[in-house]
Design a protein around this motif. Sequence first.
Motif, short mmCIF file in Angstrom:
data_model
loop_
_atom_site.label_atom_id
_atom_site.label_comp_id
_atom_site.label_asym_id
_atom_site.label_seq_id
_atom_site.Cartn_x
_atom_site.Cartn_y
_atom_site.Cartn_z
N UNK A 252 0.82 -1.21 0.00
CA UNK A 252 0.00 0.00 0.00
C UNK A 252 0.86 1.26 0.00
N UNK A 253 1.89 1.30 0.84
CA UNK A 253 2.74 2.48 0.96
C UNK A 253 3.81 2.54 -0.11
N UNK A 254 4.06 1.36 -0.76
CA UNK A 254 5.14 1.21 -1.75
C UNK A 254 6.52 1.39 -1.11
N UNK A 255 6.59 1.16 0.17
CA UNK A 255 7.84 1.21 0.94
C UNK A 255 7.52 0.82 2.38
N UNK A 256 8.56 0.61 3.18
CA UNK A 256 8.35 0.40 4.60
C UNK A 256 8.12 1.75 5.27
N UNK A 257 7.20 1.80 6.21
CA UNK A 257 6.88 3.06 6.87
C UNK A 257 6.44 2.79 8.30
N UNK A 258 6.63 3.76 9.20
CA UNK A 258 6.18 3.59 10.58
C UNK A 258 4.66 3.48 10.66
N UNK A 259 4.16 2.84 11.73
CA UNK A 259 2.74 2.62 11.90
C UNK A 259 1.96 3.94 11.85
N UNK A 260 2.47 4.96 12.52
CA UNK A 260 1.74 6.24 12.56
C UNK A 260 1.60 6.84 11.17
N UNK A 261 2.62 6.68 10.34
CA UNK A 261 2.55 7.20 8.97
C UNK A 261 1.56 6.41 8.13
N UNK A 262 1.51 5.10 8.34
CA UNK A 262 0.55 4.26 7.62
C UNK A 262 -0.88 4.66 7.99
N UNK A 263 -1.11 4.89 9.27
CA UNK A 263 -2.44 5.29 9.72
C UNK A 263 -2.85 6.60 9.07
N UNK A 264 -1.96 7.57 9.03
CA UNK A 264 -2.26 8.86 8.42
C UNK A 264 -2.62 8.70 6.94
N UNK A 265 -1.86 7.85 6.25
CA UNK A 265 -2.12 7.63 4.83
C UNK A 265 -3.46 6.94 4.61
N UNK A 266 -3.79 5.98 5.45
CA UNK A 266 -5.07 5.28 5.32
C UNK A 266 -6.25 6.20 5.65
N UNK A 267 -6.05 7.08 6.62
CA UNK A 267 -7.14 7.98 6.99
C UNK A 267 -7.41 9.03 5.90
N UNK A 268 -6.43 9.25 5.05
CA UNK A 268 -6.64 10.18 3.92
C UNK A 268 -7.43 9.53 2.79
N UNK A 269 -7.56 8.20 2.85
CA UNK A 269 -8.33 7.48 1.86
C UNK A 269 -9.82 7.49 2.27
N UNK A 270 -10.72 8.03 1.45
CA UNK A 270 -12.15 8.03 1.83
C UNK A 270 -12.62 6.60 2.12
N UNK A 271 -13.39 6.46 3.19
CA UNK A 271 -13.88 5.15 3.59
C UNK A 271 -15.29 4.94 3.09
N UNK A 272 -15.49 3.90 2.31
CA UNK A 272 -16.82 3.58 1.80
C UNK A 272 -17.65 2.96 2.91
#
Length: 273
Positions: A252-272
Amino acid sequence: MRLTLALALTGTLMLGGCSQLQLIGSTDSTRELAEKASDGDVDSQYLMGLHFTTGADASQDYARGLRYFEDAAKAGHADSQYMLGMGYYLGRGTAQDYPEAKKWLELAAYQGHREAMHYLGEIYFNGYGTQAEPSWGIHWIGQAAERGYSEAQYLLGTSYLTGIGSVKNRAQGLRWLSIASNNGSLRAKELLEQIKQQPRRYSFTAITSDLTALKKRYQIRFIQTRLSKLGYNPGPTDGVWGERTANATSQFMKRNAPITEVIEALRRQPEKI
């Protein structure tokens, strides 16, 4: 059908375990309490806030009570932050203001306040004054459920049953509804009756310590839930960071990333929903 995680709240602001105070001016102790509050003692400010919001009818003055809560809340007093947030949430003593409620409930929730976690979760789940994020709402509600709050347990169970905010899991849904029912939730009992299920006895011990580990588990669960709904394969939504979760996150991130950064990226994705 859209599930609304909201409680029917009437009457006063509520905080479990709070005792009522006598009318101000009626005893030396209450006069002393008022003086301490005026001098900036946060515990006294909190108790004075309770006096005006949960005391006898003759002394109820919600607006005045919220001013005391606000003084203590600004100093970081978690119970006061919760009570101030609920004032804005319910529109008691002030105009209803969900963004302001979210601000104060979030401060209390990050300090581990169980009820604040629950109502903050409702705000995010339902999109009260903010973008609806059901999975992030369940991230907070789930922590309150694990800490023994029966209404949060009920809402977590319904989330699993409907798949809103969770990956649908009937077994987990029935488990949490049973735990809630056994813990006194009438709504959980009624729902189990409607779906013709008897509450089962599950071993459950409320988490009262190691809240950092609980928070991390629900952060990972949130990541797993969102990745699954986006079409990735993070494995079971169990809050455990395993190989499949790590691989799905990297994809999803196309790289390794810290948990907090992953959460921020997922929260920017509109949730159906």
